[in-house]
Design a protein around this motif. Sequence first.
Motif, PDB file in Angstrom:
ATOM      1  N   LYS A  38      -5.484   6.108  -6.147  1.00  0.00           N
ATOM      2  CA  LYS A  38      -5.821   4.723  -5.794  1.00  0.00           C
ATOM      3  C   LYS A  38      -6.254   4.601  -4.344  1.00  0.00           C
ATOM      4  N   THR A  39      -5.762   5.465  -3.469  1.00  0.00           N
ATOM      5  CA  THR A  39      -6.210   5.401  -2.076  1.00  0.00           C
ATOM      6  C   THR A  39      -7.664   5.852  -1.969  1.00  0.00           C
ATOM      7  N   ARG A  40      -8.059   6.760  -2.825  1.00  0.00           N
ATOM      8  CA  ARG A  40      -9.441   7.257  -2.832  1.00  0.00           C
ATOM      9  C   ARG A  40     -10.369   6.351  -3.651  1.00  0.00           C
ATOM     10  N   PHE A  41      -9.829   5.769  -4.730  1.00  0.00           N
ATOM     11  CA  PHE A  41     -10.602   4.904  -5.629  1.00  0.00           C
ATOM     12  C   PHE A  41      -9.825   3.598  -5.838  1.00  0.00           C
ATOM     13  N   PRO A  42      -9.895   2.675  -4.891  1.00  0.00           N
ATOM     14  CA  PRO A  42      -9.067   1.458  -4.956  1.00  0.00           C
ATOM     15  C   PRO A  42      -9.247   0.618  -6.223  1.00  0.00           C
TER      16      PRO A  42
END
Length: 82
Positions: free
Chosen positions: A37-41
């Motif tokens: 999720k940090t890479r693909f919010p």
Amino acid sequence: MLKLRFFASLKDLTGESEMEVELEGETSVREVFQQLKTRFPRLEKYEPVLLVAVNQEYSDLDSLVSPGDEVSFFPPVSGGTR
């Protein structure tokens, strides 16, 4: 390494059908997803309804994974009409 596979709209969001991530030891699928999720919010909205398989067996976010495992992420799927 941990192999991750993405299907349907999750594949579209990540731009990948699969990827590998470094994994030092055992961790939960939830922790792996948090990192994703940090890479693909935009993955955030799928967390409550996400379907998960670990080594080709349906599982959940609290399942533990180790290096060499495969985790597949599926968005919810609805059936069609006849």
